[in-house]
Design an enzyme around this catalytic site. Structure first.
Site, PDB file in Angstrom:
ATOM      1  N   LYS A 126      32.330 143.072 -14.004  1.00 35.79           N
ATOM      2  CA  LYS A 126      30.950 143.582 -14.088  1.00 35.79           C
ATOM      3  C   LYS A 126      30.731 144.112 -15.494  1.00 35.79           C
ATOM      4  O   LYS A 126      31.674 144.539 -16.155  1.00 35.79           O
ATOM      5  CB  LYS A 126      30.758 144.732 -13.088  1.00 35.79           C
ATOM      6  CG  LYS A 126      29.316 145.009 -12.739  1.00 35.79           C
ATOM      7  CD  LYS A 126      28.835 144.089 -11.652  1.00 35.79           C
ATOM      8  CE  LYS A 126      27.379 144.203 -11.360  1.00 35.79           C
ATOM      9  NZ  LYS A 126      27.015 143.458 -10.132  1.00 35.79           N
ATOM     10  N   ASP A 166      21.977 141.205 -12.757  1.00 31.35           N
ATOM     11  CA  ASP A 166      22.048 142.325 -11.806  1.00 31.35           C
ATOM     12  C   ASP A 166      20.784 143.138 -12.090  1.00 31.35           C
ATOM     13  O   ASP A 166      19.803 142.582 -12.632  1.00 31.35           O
ATOM     14  CB  ASP A 166      23.338 143.145 -12.010  1.00 31.35           C
ATOM     15  CG  ASP A 166      23.592 144.136 -10.858  1.00 31.35           C
ATOM     16  OD1 ASP A 166      24.039 143.695  -9.789  1.00 31.35           O
ATOM     17  OD2 ASP A 166      23.330 145.346 -11.019  1.00 31.35           O
TER      18      ASP A 166
HETATM   19  P1  NDP Z   1      16.140 144.151  -9.998  1.00 28.63           P
HETATM   20  O1  NDP Z   1      16.265 144.744 -11.333  1.00 28.63           O
HETATM   21  O2  NDP Z   1      15.484 142.835  -9.844  1.00 28.63           O
HETATM   22  O3  NDP Z   1      15.417 145.156  -9.005  1.00 28.63           O
HETATM   23  C1  NDP Z   1      15.939 146.420  -8.769  1.00 28.63           C
HETATM   24  C2  NDP Z   1      15.023 147.158  -7.815  1.00 28.63           C
HETATM   25  O4  NDP Z   1      15.644 148.368  -7.413  1.00 28.63           O
HETATM   26  C3  NDP Z   1      13.701 147.556  -8.477  1.00 28.63           C
HETATM   27  O5  NDP Z   1      12.689 147.610  -7.506  1.00 28.63           O
HETATM   28  C4  NDP Z   1      14.040 148.931  -9.019  1.00 28.63           C
HETATM   29  O6  NDP Z   1      12.910 149.763  -9.221  1.00 28.63           O
HETATM   30  C5  NDP Z   1      14.908 149.496  -7.921  1.00 28.63           C
HETATM   31  N1  NDP Z   1      15.839 150.465  -8.503  1.00 28.63           N
HETATM   32  C6  NDP Z   1      16.759 150.226  -9.466  1.00 28.63           C
HETATM   33  N2  NDP Z   1      17.405 151.342  -9.812  1.00 28.63           N
HETATM   34  C7  NDP Z   1      16.867 152.310  -9.063  1.00 28.63           C
HETATM   35  C8  NDP Z   1      17.103 153.689  -8.950  1.00 28.63           C
HETATM   36  N3  NDP Z   1      18.037 154.311  -9.695  1.00 28.63           N
HETATM   37  N4  NDP Z   1      16.370 154.374  -8.043  1.00 28.63           N
HETATM   38  C9  NDP Z   1      15.420 153.766  -7.287  1.00 28.63           C
HETATM   39  N5  NDP Z   1      15.155 152.451  -7.349  1.00 28.63           N
HETATM   40  C10 NDP Z   1      15.861 151.738  -8.213  1.00 28.63           C
HETATM   41  O7  NDP Z   1      17.636 144.103  -9.428  1.00 28.63           O
HETATM   42  P2  NDP Z   1      18.226 143.251  -8.214  1.00 28.63           P
HETATM   43  O8  NDP Z   1      17.198 143.058  -7.164  1.00 28.63           O
HETATM   44  O9  NDP Z   1      18.916 142.089  -8.777  1.00 28.63           O
HETATM   45  O10 NDP Z   1      19.364 144.243  -7.683  1.00 28.63           O
HETATM   46  C11 NDP Z   1      19.152 145.163  -6.629  1.00 28.63           C
HETATM   47  C12 NDP Z   1      20.495 145.555  -6.016  1.00 28.63           C
HETATM   48  O11 NDP Z   1      21.130 144.380  -5.515  1.00 28.63           O
HETATM   49  C13 NDP Z   1      21.496 146.169  -6.995  1.00 28.63           C
HETATM   50  O12 NDP Z   1      22.288 147.107  -6.284  1.00 28.63           O
HETATM   51  C14 NDP Z   1      22.370 144.995  -7.399  1.00 28.63           C
HETATM   52  O13 NDP Z   1      23.638 145.406  -7.830  1.00 28.63           O
HETATM   53  C15 NDP Z   1      22.442 144.257  -6.062  1.00 28.63           C
HETATM   54  N6  NDP Z   1      22.801 142.843  -6.128  1.00 28.63           N
HETATM   55  C16 NDP Z   1      22.087 141.954  -6.877  1.00 28.63           C
HETATM   56  C17 NDP Z   1      22.432 140.614  -6.890  1.00 28.63           C
HETATM   57  C18 NDP Z   1      21.640 139.603  -7.629  1.00 28.63           C
HETATM   58  O14 NDP Z   1      21.959 138.413  -7.514  1.00 28.63           O
HETATM   59  N7  NDP Z   1      20.613 139.962  -8.376  1.00 28.63           N
HETATM   60  C19 NDP Z   1      23.590 140.126  -6.123  1.00 28.63           C
HETATM   61  C20 NDP Z   1      24.226 141.124  -5.306  1.00 28.63           C
HETATM   62  C21 NDP Z   1      23.833 142.432  -5.334  1.00 28.63           C
HETATM   63  P3  NDP Z   1      12.367 150.017 -10.725  1.00 28.63           P
HETATM   64  O15 NDP Z   1      11.732 148.737 -11.136  1.00 28.63           O
HETATM   65  O16 NDP Z   1      11.433 151.157 -10.583  1.00 28.63           O
HETATM   66  O17 NDP Z   1      13.584 150.356 -11.552  1.00 28.63           O
HETATM   67  O1  2IT Z   2      26.483 142.182  -7.511  1.00 32.78           O
HETATM   68  C1  2IT Z   2      26.506 140.931  -7.584  1.00 32.78           C
HETATM   69  O2  2IT Z   2      27.203 140.250  -6.829  1.00 32.78           O
HETATM   70  C2  2IT Z   2      25.665 140.278  -8.595  1.00 32.78           C
HETATM   71  N1  2IT Z   2      24.933 140.968  -9.307  1.00 32.78           N
HETATM   72  C3  2IT Z   2      25.705 138.796  -8.783  1.00 32.78           C
HETATM   73  C4  2IT Z   2      26.864 138.397  -9.634  1.00 32.78           C
HETATM   74  C5  2IT Z   2      26.920 136.944 -10.028  1.00 32.78           C
HETATM   75  O3  2IT Z   2      27.864 136.620 -10.768  1.00 32.78           O
HETATM   76  O4  2IT Z   2      26.080 136.138  -9.633  1.00 32.78           O
END
Ligand code: NDP
Ligand code: 2IT
Length: 444
Positions: A126, A166
């Site tokens: 990461k 992420d």
């Molecule tokens: P994005 O940046 O697309 O969206 C993040 C969302 O979460 C936004 O709505 C954001 O709001 C909110 N958020 C982020 N930080 C905070 C915080 N500290 N407090 C409150 N709200 C918060 O990210 P993703 O959708 O990609 O990721 C969301 C989660 O999913 C994370 O935990 C990530 O690690 C996990 N994840 C993502 C993957 C992927 O493929 N993208 C795969 C597996 C897990 P705001 O815009 O106001 O910051």
């Molecule tokens: O938390 C996660 O698994 C991710 N943000 C996706 C990682 C990836 O390599 O696609």
């Protein structure tokens, strides 16, 4: 003291101030007690747990860039290369002001087990930076990404370490980073995933984490005599994971009534209109508050509180520790019976224990959100073959992978005498493959 407790005490002592890392390690080690105790002598001699909790390497570097006023800014950049026993390091990059080494170590540690659960040959890593993309111009984001990659490119490669998106990293950032990697190395290779479709990206990667979450949720419900159709769902966040979880949940007949961002949440009793959310979030990079301005009858509430909305199913898809014990109690009191984690470690330990003790269906993040990284691994396969599969091909493979992850977590829970405890099941099933590879590869 048991081997597991001894190692946890050492982790706390040797990694001061890294509370999220301690939390992630404790959850995994607690689940592994049964497995470890049965093999204690062998694992102790090989210092297996000591190696498992220590990243193979952490790279940390300065990221200088120039803002639109001509002012030089400096951020911290990191890549945690946690474990390469079963494949090249694989995992996302997070750009958020809260990013620090401890948070990236927790995410890298989780990633090791998650990636193992996918059944694909990917190790865990990461990275990221405390850079805040909010309010920055496209040029500023490009300047940051180019500077970040100028340092990072020395340590990554298609068979070495393959970052992805992420929080705060989507198609725009991956594009800028890919362009800079290619320029610096002269290599047109699958060094990043989540790429655009015109330069090696995979169809369905954008949707994969959210769709995968719903596929495994659906599987968990079916095996417990329930179904998704007709259920009321609350989803936190409104980023990549939340949007595509909403899309698939709606396709399968559920009603998603709420979404949020870090400022507040919207409630729409008639069901979220996703085209409006996509326009606000994916096109205009706006705030979820704007949804209530656009949709009559929708209500916006500033601040936390999304888990007080009555629902059948809750899907935390924003960030770590966004759902605490009080939230868990409110969910249960309002009739919620299932929780699946789209985010990484969104439930605190107390909330997780409450769900399990109260026999609610609970699928932890490392199983529930593995569809994203699994599809990243499918993108790597396509890049290696110089081929591109259709959306339906990738989606079918994703679904298969999620169904398999459910089966592995359920079987491991059953085998170790805790049926229905998918936390223990996912941790044990993820651990077994990594440990087998580590033991086979000698002292490294
Ligand atoms: P994005 O940046 O697309 O969206 C993040 C969302 O979460 C936004 O709505 C954001 O709001 C909110 N958020 C982020 N930080 C905070 C915080 N500290 N407090 C409150 N709200 C918060 O990210 P993703 O959708 O990609 O990721 C969301 C989660 O999913 C994370 O935990 C990530 O690690 C996990 N994840 C993502 C993957 C992927 O493929 N993208 C795969 C597996 C897990 P705001 O815009 O106001 O910051
Ligand atoms: O938390 C996660 O698994 C991710 N943000 C996706 C990682 C990836 O390599 O696609």
């Amino acid at each position: 003291m048991s081997y597991v407790d001894e190692i946890y005490a050492k982790v706390v002592e040797q990694n001061p101030g890294e509370s999220e890392f301690h939390q992630a390690v404790k959850e995994v080690l607690d689940s592994l007690k049964l497995v470890i105790d049965a093999n204690e002598e062998k694992y102790r001699k090989a210092a297996l747990l000591e190696r498992l909790v220590e990243p193979e390497r952490i790279i940390s570097f300065r990221v200088p860039w120039v803002d639109d006023n001509g002012q030089v800014q400096v951020n911290k950049g990191y890549r945690v290369q946690f474990n390469s026993a079963i494949g090249p390091y694989k995992g996302g990059l997070r750009l958020h002001p809260s990013v620090n080494q401890g948070i990236l170590k927790f995410l890298g540690f989780e990633q090791v087990f998650k990636n193992s659960l996918t059944g694909l040959p990917i190790g865990g890593g990461k990275g990221g930076s405390n850079f805040d993309p909010k309010g920055k111009s496209d040029r500023e984001v490009m300047a940051f990404c180019q500077s970040f990659m100028t340092e990072l490119h020395k340590y990554i490669g298609a068979d070495q370490d393959v970052p992805a998106g992420d929080i705060g990293v989507g198609a725009r950032e991956i594009g800028f980073m890919y362009g800079q990697y290619k320029r610096l190395t002269g290599l047109y290779e699958g060094v990043l995933t989540g790429k655009g479709l015109t330069y090696g990206g995979s169809l369905a990667r954008t949707q994969a984490t959210g769709y995968g979450l719903i596929y495994i949720l659906d599987e968990m419900l079916k095996h417990n005599g329930k179904e998704l159709a007709g259920k009321k769902v609350v989803i936190s966040g409104s980023g990549n994971v939340a949007i595509y979880a909403t899309e698939k949940a709606q396709q399968l007949g559920a009603t998603v009534v709420a979404l949020s961002d870090s400022n507040g949440y919207v409630y729409d009793k008639d069901g979220i209109k996703l085209d409006i959310v996509k326009d606000i979030k994916e096109v205009r990079r706006g705030r979820i508050k704007e949804y209530a301005d656009a949709v009559p009858g929708a209500v916006y509430t500033e601040g936390k509180g999304i888990w007080t909305i009555p629902c059948d199913i809750a899907l935390p898809c924003a960030t770590q520790n966004e759902l605490n014990l009080e939230d868990a109690k409110a969910l249960k009191a309002n009739g919620c019976f299932a929780v699946a984690e789209g985010a990484n470690m969104p439930s605190t330990r107390e909330a997780t224990d409450f769900f399990l003790e109260n026999k609610m269906l609970f699928m932890p993040g490392k199983a529930a959100n593995a569809g994203g990284v699994a599809t990243s691994a499918l993108e790597m396969s396509q890049n290696s073959q110089r081929l591109a599969w259709t959306f339906d091909e990738v989606d079918a493979k994703l679904k298969d992978i999620m169904v398999n992850i459910y089966a592995k977590a359920a079987a491991a829970a059953e085998k170790y005498g805790v049926p229905g405890n998918y936390v223990a099941g996912a941790n044990i099933a993820g651990f077994e493959k990594v440990v087998d590879a580590m033991m086979a590869q000698g002292i490294v």
